[in-house]
Design a protein around this motif. Sequence first.
Motif, short mmCIF file in Angstrom:
data_model
loop_
_atom_site.label_atom_id
_atom_site.label_comp_id
_atom_site.label_asym_id
_atom_site.label_seq_id
_atom_site.Cartn_x
_atom_site.Cartn_y
_atom_site.Cartn_z
N VAL A 113 0.87 -1.19 0.00
CA VAL A 113 0.00 0.00 0.00
C VAL A 113 0.90 1.24 0.00
CG1 VAL A 113 -1.85 1.19 1.25
CG2 VAL A 113 -1.58 -1.28 1.48
N PRO A 114 0.63 2.23 -0.87
CA PRO A 114 1.44 3.45 -0.81
C PRO A 114 1.23 4.16 0.53
CG PRO A 114 -0.07 3.47 -2.71
CD PRO A 114 -0.41 2.27 -1.90
N ALA A 115 2.35 4.51 1.16
CA ALA A 115 2.26 5.12 2.50
C ALA A 115 1.77 6.56 2.40
CB ALA A 115 3.63 5.09 3.16
N LEU A 154 -5.86 2.38 10.79
CA LEU A 154 -5.47 3.32 9.73
C LEU A 154 -4.14 2.89 9.11
CD1 LEU A 154 -6.42 6.81 11.26
CD2 LEU A 154 -7.41 5.76 9.22
N ASP A 155 -3.26 2.39 9.96
CA ASP A 155 -1.95 1.92 9.46
C ASP A 155 -2.12 0.80 8.45
OD1 ASP A 155 0.95 1.72 9.49
OD2 ASP A 155 0.65 -0.15 10.60
N ARG A 156 -3.13 -0.05 8.64
CA ARG A 156 -3.36 -1.13 7.67
C ARG A 156 -3.73 -0.56 6.29
NH1 ARG A 156 -0.62 -5.16 9.27
NH2 ARG A 156 -1.48 -6.16 7.43
N HIS A 157 -4.26 0.67 6.30
CA HIS A 157 -4.57 1.35 5.02
C HIS A 157 -3.38 2.19 4.54
CE1 HIS A 157 -9.02 0.62 4.87
NE2 HIS A 157 -8.81 0.39 6.15
N GLY A 158 -2.26 2.06 5.24
CA GLY A 158 -1.06 2.81 4.83
C GLY A 158 -0.96 4.19 5.42
#
Length: 414
Positions: free
Chosen positions: A30-32, A359-363
């Motif tokens: 996922v793009p950070a 949210l981190d799992r979504h980058g």
Amino acid sequence: MSVSTAIGPDQIAAIRADLPALARRVHDDVPAVYLDAAASTPRAKPVIEAVRAFDEQFPANVHRATHQMASEATEAFEAARADVARFISAAAPGEVVFTRGTTEAINLFANTWGASSLQAGDEVLITALEHHANIVPWQLLAQRTGCVLSVIDCEDDGSIDTERALSCFSDRTRLLSVTWISNALGTIVDIEPLIAHARSRGITTLVDAAQAVGHRPVDVRALGADAIAFSGHKMFGPTGIGCLWAHGELLDSLPPWQGGGEMIDTVSFDGSTWNTPPWRFEAGTPNISGAIGLGAAVRWLEHIGMDAVAAHDLAVTGDLARRLSGIDRVRLVGTPTHRSGAVSFVVDGIHPADCGMLLDRHGIAVRTGHHCAEPIMRRMGVSGTVRASTGCFTSVDDIDRIEQALTRVIEVFG
Ligand code: PMP
């Protein structure tokens, strides 16, 4: 929805290309999206290159040798000091003391000016917004000197009301030590009238400028404070380097804090005499590569232009606050009219730590918890928040991404 900012999309793209960490992909490719600039900004390429040049070509100690590599290191180190001085409009490079960061700069001020000037009953005036770095050093000093910490409360929206602040000065106030921009809520404190008032009463002033220096033009002479503290890693420079700026006359009057090499003029077993500032306050081998990196960071920011950085900051943070507050079950913690760099929020039914992890799992990189500012969390009636924080590299796409991800997190979490 889009927002127009002072830095156009092409320039944002150029800025982002200079910040390699922003190209990272995390988790399942996922793009950070980096929204944790208030904790640390990504490192700019010229900073990485300047540090590498030092490490590869002249990794020698400063000030102490006659060989070529040592003079190159010394020259680069002192040139970085001059860069920082120019960046904050200091009267001379010698007014800039290199420290490990804001925390050490405030501790340095407390242990020099504070320890030599404050007596039992003298008041150090801070605000309810302070980071622990501008609370605990004064509490430690209070244990030694009997000085007293006095706190300007904030309003319910997390702002500092100037009239209320002015009413908190007393006959015993000796120091106003105040944050310029709250790392926890993003509040911009209108510090100029407070500094002017303090000055008119002969009260010394120190500004915690950790969240200000990389976000807006800073002119220490126009500001009128006696000293400011800031950190390199919050302005695209390396970690472990920061500055205490104080005006020359004040710096000259201060006793040393730490003893060792470089800070002395002469040493004998009968006693020692002190070097002049800024070296009086830089005992031991300093963070040479950090300082050189910080010099590169300020040149990089100057190239972008601090007026544009500030305008972008206000627009992008305002947009972020509007978008997040529009999401069902999201409540902003702190809704000051003047905000820079950070938006804190809680989500009904989801613990901030869980929200940050999801949210981190979504980058999306955000910070959760008390943000080293426990008193303001308590004052706002929360134990912690999720904080999204921005910089001159933050794009409209970043804001779209957190808005979408947070909406999704809330839907899925139930
Ligand atoms: N003050 C403020 C307002 C900050 O945001 C920070 C860093 N979060 C600090 C002080 C401490 O900075 P450092 O950890 O770089 O010393």
